[in-house]
Design a protein around this motif. Structure first.
Motif, PDB file in Angstrom:
ATOM      1  N   ALA A   1       0.848  -1.195   0.000  1.00 35.08           N
ATOM      2  CA  ALA A   1       0.000   0.000   0.000  1.00 35.08           C
ATOM      3  C   ALA A   1       0.883   1.244   0.000  1.00 35.08           C
ATOM      4  CB  ALA A   1      -0.911   0.001   1.226  1.00 35.08           C
ATOM      5  N   PRO A   2       0.852   2.042  -1.064  1.00 33.86           N
ATOM      6  CA  PRO A   2       1.791   3.165  -1.180  1.00 33.86           C
ATOM      7  C   PRO A   2       1.486   4.304  -0.212  1.00 33.86           C
ATOM      8  CG  PRO A   2       0.228   3.203  -2.998  1.00 33.86           C
ATOM      9  CD  PRO A   2      -0.028   1.933  -2.239  1.00 33.86           C
ATOM     10  N   VAL A   3       2.527   5.006   0.187  1.00 29.51           N
ATOM     11  CA  VAL A   3       2.419   6.202   1.015  1.00 29.51           C
ATOM     12  C   VAL A   3       2.919   7.377   0.190  1.00 29.51           C
ATOM     13  CG1 VAL A   3       3.164   7.356   3.133  1.00 29.51           C
ATOM     14  CG2 VAL A   3       2.764   4.881   3.144  1.00 29.51           C
ATOM     15  N   TRP A   4       2.171   8.486   0.185  1.00 27.73           N
ATOM     16  CA  TRP A   4       2.551   9.627  -0.647  1.00 27.73           C
ATOM     17  C   TRP A   4       2.011  10.915  -0.043  1.00 27.73           C
ATOM     18  CZ3 TRP A   4      -2.035  11.587  -3.032  1.00 27.73           C
ATOM     19  CH2 TRP A   4      -3.119  10.698  -3.054  1.00 27.73           C
ATOM     20  N   ASP A   5       2.589  12.008  -0.454  1.00 26.27           N
ATOM     21  CA  ASP A   5       2.171  13.313   0.035  1.00 26.27           C
ATOM     22  C   ASP A   5       0.948  13.779  -0.747  1.00 26.27           C
ATOM     23  OD1 ASP A   5       3.104  15.897   1.645  1.00 26.27           O
ATOM     24  OD2 ASP A   5       2.449  16.553  -0.336  1.00 26.27           O
ATOM     25  N   TRP A   6      -0.083  14.168  -0.015  1.00 31.65           N
ATOM     26  CA  TRP A   6      -1.346  14.558  -0.639  1.00 31.65           C
ATOM     27  C   TRP A   6      -1.175  15.680  -1.655  1.00 31.65           C
ATOM     28  CZ3 TRP A   6      -6.299  12.997  -1.012  1.00 31.65           C
ATOM     29  CH2 TRP A   6      -7.275  13.928  -1.338  1.00 31.65           C
TER      30      TRP A   6
ATOM     31  N   PRO B   1       3.855  20.586  -2.200  1.00 27.63           N
ATOM     32  CA  PRO B   1       4.273  19.796  -1.031  1.00 27.63           C
ATOM     33  C   PRO B   1       3.583  20.290   0.229  1.00 27.63           C
ATOM     34  CG  PRO B   1       6.174  20.431  -2.367  1.00 27.63           C
ATOM     35  CD  PRO B   1       5.004  21.204  -2.898  1.00 27.63           C
ATOM     36  N   MET B   2       2.987  19.355   0.964  1.00 28.53           N
ATOM     37  CA  MET B   2       2.229  19.725   2.160  1.00 28.53           C
ATOM     38  C   MET B   2       2.720  19.030   3.423  1.00 28.53           C
ATOM     39  SD  MET B   2      -1.704  19.754   0.782  1.00 28.53           S
ATOM     40  CE  MET B   2      -2.212  20.784  -0.606  1.00 28.53           C
ATOM     41  N   GLY B   3       3.586  18.028   3.269  1.00 28.43           N
ATOM     42  CA  GLY B   3       3.976  17.259   4.440  1.00 28.43           C
ATOM     43  C   GLY B   3       2.807  16.506   5.045  1.00 28.43           C
ATOM     44  N   MET B   4       1.843  16.113   4.207  1.00 32.69           N
ATOM     45  CA  MET B   4       0.650  15.398   4.666  1.00 32.69           C
ATOM     46  C   MET B   4       0.668  13.996   4.060  1.00 32.69           C
ATOM     47  SD  MET B   4      -3.367  16.379   4.150  1.00 32.69           S
ATOM     48  CE  MET B   4      -3.226  17.943   5.036  1.00 32.69           C
TER      49      MET B   4
ATOM     50  N   PRO C   1      -7.091  26.457  -7.038  1.00 36.95           N
ATOM     51  CA  PRO C   1      -6.095  26.146  -8.063  1.00 36.95           C
ATOM     52  C   PRO C   1      -4.995  27.184  -8.226  1.00 36.95           C
ATOM     53  CG  PRO C   1      -8.288  25.610  -8.859  1.00 36.95           C
ATOM     54  CD  PRO C   1      -8.469  26.357  -7.566  1.00 36.95           C
ATOM     55  N   GLN C   2      -5.224  28.420  -7.852  1.00 36.94           N
ATOM     56  CA  GLN C   2      -4.203  29.451  -8.032  1.00 36.94           C
ATOM     57  C   GLN C   2      -3.605  29.946  -6.723  1.00 36.94           C
ATOM     58  OE1 GLN C   2      -6.262  33.625  -8.461  1.00 36.94           O
ATOM     59  NE2 GLN C   2      -7.229  32.229  -9.922  1.00 36.94           N
ATOM     60  N   ASP C   3      -3.897  29.255  -5.629  1.00 34.62           N
ATOM     61  CA  ASP C   3      -3.443  29.728  -4.321  1.00 34.62           C
ATOM     62  C   ASP C   3      -2.928  28.541  -3.500  1.00 34.62           C
ATOM     63  OD1 ASP C   3      -3.218  30.742  -1.683  1.00 34.62           O
ATOM     64  OD2 ASP C   3      -4.746  32.261  -2.101  1.00 34.62           O
ATOM     65  N   PRO C   4      -1.631  28.238  -3.522  1.00 38.25           N
ATOM     66  CA  PRO C   4      -1.096  27.071  -2.804  1.00 38.25           C
ATOM     67  C   PRO C   4      -1.365  27.107  -1.304  1.00 38.25           C
ATOM     68  CG  PRO C   4       0.506  27.893  -4.390  1.00 38.25           C
ATOM     69  CD  PRO C   4      -0.603  28.895  -4.344  1.00 38.25           C
ATOM     70  N   GLN C   5      -1.321  28.295  -0.694  1.00 40.43           N
ATOM     71  CA  GLN C   5      -1.561  28.369   0.743  1.00 40.43           C
ATOM     72  C   GLN C   5      -3.008  28.020   1.069  1.00 40.43           C
ATOM     73  OE1 GLN C   5      -0.495  32.110   2.537  1.00 40.43           O
ATOM     74  NE2 GLN C   5      -0.940  31.422   4.618  1.00 40.43           N
ATOM     75  N   LEU C   6      -3.924  28.502   0.248  1.00 35.38           N
ATOM     76  CA  LEU C   6      -5.332  28.177   0.446  1.00 35.38           C
ATOM     77  C   LEU C   6      -5.584  26.695   0.168  1.00 35.38           C
ATOM     78  CD1 LEU C   6      -7.776  29.840   1.320  1.00 35.38           C
ATOM     79  CD2 LEU C   6      -8.343  30.151  -1.101  1.00 35.38           C
ATOM     80  N   TYR C   7      -4.902  26.159  -0.828  1.00 32.99           N
ATOM     81  CA  TYR C   7      -5.010  24.734  -1.151  1.00 32.99           C
ATOM     82  C   TYR C   7      -4.563  23.894   0.044  1.00 32.99           C
ATOM     83  CZ  TYR C   7      -4.308  20.376  -3.832  1.00 32.99           C
ATOM     84  OH  TYR C   7      -4.349  19.086  -4.310  1.00 32.99           O
ATOM     85  N   THR C   8      -3.480  24.291   0.693  1.00 35.27           N
ATOM     86  CA  THR C   8      -2.987  23.567   1.861  1.00 35.27           C
ATOM     87  C   THR C   8      -3.979  23.653   3.017  1.00 35.27           C
ATOM     88  OG1 THR C   8      -0.691  23.980   1.198  1.00 35.27           O
ATOM     89  CG2 THR C   8      -1.080  23.393   3.499  1.00 35.27           C
ATOM     90  N   ALA C   9      -4.543  24.841   3.238  1.00 33.93           N
ATOM     91  CA  ALA C   9      -5.519  25.007   4.320  1.00 33.93           C
ATOM     92  C   ALA C   9      -6.783  24.189   4.047  1.00 33.93           C
ATOM     93  CB  ALA C   9      -5.868  26.479   4.483  1.00 33.93           C
ATOM     94  N   PHE C  10      -7.247  24.205   2.810  1.00 32.79           N
ATOM     95  CA  PHE C  10      -8.434  23.429   2.459  1.00 32.79           C
ATOM     96  C   PHE C  10      -8.163  21.937   2.615  1.00 32.79           C
ATOM     97  CE2 PHE C  10     -10.772  21.057  -0.843  1.00 32.79           C
ATOM     98  CZ  PHE C  10     -12.044  21.215  -0.341  1.00 32.79           C
TER      99      PHE C  10
END
Length: 450
Positions: free
Chosen positions: A84-89, A106-109, A404-413
């Protein structure tokens, strides 16, 4: 109402995710735990008749994985060793959103993907190895054993050897969507609990694929294309799982025409944006097309039921079921097991557990996931939504369109989606203002099919 007078024996009805997690927790507090399952357990990893959703893509959210790892130390490593693979979301997910696709972020998740039957098989093996636990399959619980109208003291069962009774100090209903607890409570003279339902009439069609020898898997680990009323009524989930396989679920809302055959499955996939159709066109199917349509959100208000009997609690899908599209079920089951652990360990020695308080606290656990699932699903029901639902839908759509245009918002969501952060995360003025402003013209990434 108080549960039991001792901590000798607990019975858990249902050996799905909620039942397995509950049995693990109860094994720390009870001298004996009997886990009863109507199905006959498969010897290997395979879907059960009582869990038809096992044929379809499942996701364990980041918070759920953390809780399960705490109860079953080394679980992630064991699953990974078995394939079962492990990967960063943020790096491995190809999210096909209505307004574009976020770039790899990259999110470290860490996320781990597997089939539902595989995870259940591993957890069942772990639970079976616990000294206090006995698993009994092929056994149907037909009713509650009582000592007067206000006290449950066991269950009545029926199996190949006929009918029997099992005494218990605590009965846990984790029997899922098919729970008969409302009828059993009626025999005790209790009124029918209020039940809320929200049905987007979503259907699923799924199958698995293998990669031909020498073929490199795609660069992504998962594809997510969500539904959204009223315009985006088709979508999909695809994840790489154990045995170097790709598991694909196609879904649609408003009574969709789901595929039955190989050709129909590929044709449906070709109507979607993103890379799924191009990928599966070159792979080898390893399963038949399986369909599923029991996706209604359903929440039973046991926490509002006066006269809750001693010796009984309910959790998992017996209490609250979600449209599987949001991937919340297994994680909520883990959180409910954690609540049970907290309430058991918080007692003085030999002090009974307050079962009615358990149901009330469980309702608080399900409240936020319930809103996350039902606010968007209500938009498919056709009736005029209330203003809080309209406002919630507007905000969530605005958020997803800006992602899609905001990495920080993508991470928070993503943290909100995986339940590692609560809704108040988005109350940060810096994030909230970006949602309210919305996507900026000319900066929307295009979704491709490569």
């Amino acid at each position: 109402m108080l549960i039991g007078s001792d901590t000798r024996h607990a019975v858990v009805i249902g050996a799905g995710m909620a039942g397995l997690a509950a049995a693990r927790v109860l094994s720390d507090s009870f001298e004996a735990v009997t886990l009863i399952e109507r199905d006959t357990f498969p010897r290997e990893s395979a879907p059960r008749a009582g869990a038809p959703q096992g044929h379809h893509v499942h996701g364990l959210l980041a918070l759920g994985a953390e809780v399960f790892e705490g109860y079953f130390p080394g679980l992630r490593a064991e699953l990974e060793q078995a394939g079962a693979p492990v990967w960063d979301w943020g790096e491995g997910l190809y999210a096909v959103l209505p307004n574009g696709t976020p770039p790899p972020t990259p999110m470290g998740m860490p996320i781990q993907t597997f089939s539902r039957p595989f995870l259940e098989h591993v957890l069942r093996r772990r639970v079976r190895a616990l000294e206090p636990v006995t698993l009994r399959d092929g056994l149907t619980v037909t009713g509650l054993r009582t000592a007067g109208p206000g006290k449950v003291v066991g269950v009545r069962v029926k199996g190949g050897d006929g009918e029997d009774e099992i005494a218990a100090d605590l009965v846990v209903d984790a029997s899922g969507r098919s729970s008969r607890l409302p009828q059993w409570l009626a025999t005790l003279g209790l009124p029918s609990p209020r039940t809320a339902t929200v049905d987007a009439q979503v259907g699923y069609a799924s199958r698995t694929y293998s990669y031909p020898d020498g073929q490199t898997p795609p660069p992504w680990m998962g594809v997510l294309q969500p539904l959204r009323a009223p315009d985006f009524h088709k979508g999909c989930y695809a994840i790489q799982i154990e045995n170097n396989a790709l598991h694909v679920t196609l879904h649609g809302a408003n009574r969709p025409q789901l595929p039955h055959t190989d050709d129909e499955f590929l044709a449906f996939a070709k109507t979607l944006r993103g890379p799924v159709a191009e990928t599966i066109a070159h792979l080898t199917p390893t399963s038949a097309v399986r369909r599923y349509a029991r996706t209604v959100n359903r929440r039973v208000a046991y926490h509002r039921l006066a006269g809750w009997p001693d010796g009984l609690i309910a959790l998992g899908d017996s209490v609250c079921t979600f449209n599987p599209a949001y991937g919340q079920g297994m994680t909520v089951a883990a959180l409910e097991a954690r609540l049970l652990e907290q309430m058991l360990s918080g007692r003085h020695t030999r002090t009974p557990l307050d079962g009615q308080a358990f149901q009330r606290r469980l309702a608080r656990i399900t409240a936020s996931p319930w809103l996350m699932a039902t606010i968007p699903d209500r938009a498919w029901e056709g009736s005029r939504p209330s203003w809080p639902v309209k406002a919630g839908n507007w905000f969530m759509n605005r958020l997803i369109d800006t992602v899609p245009q905001d990495p920080q918002l993508y991470t928070a969501f993503s943290a909100l989606f995986h339940m590692t952060a609560g809704p108040l995360t988005l109350a940060d003025p810096r994030l909230l203002s970006r949602v309210l402003i919305g996507p900026r013209p000319g900066r929307i990434p295009r979704t491709t099919t490569t």
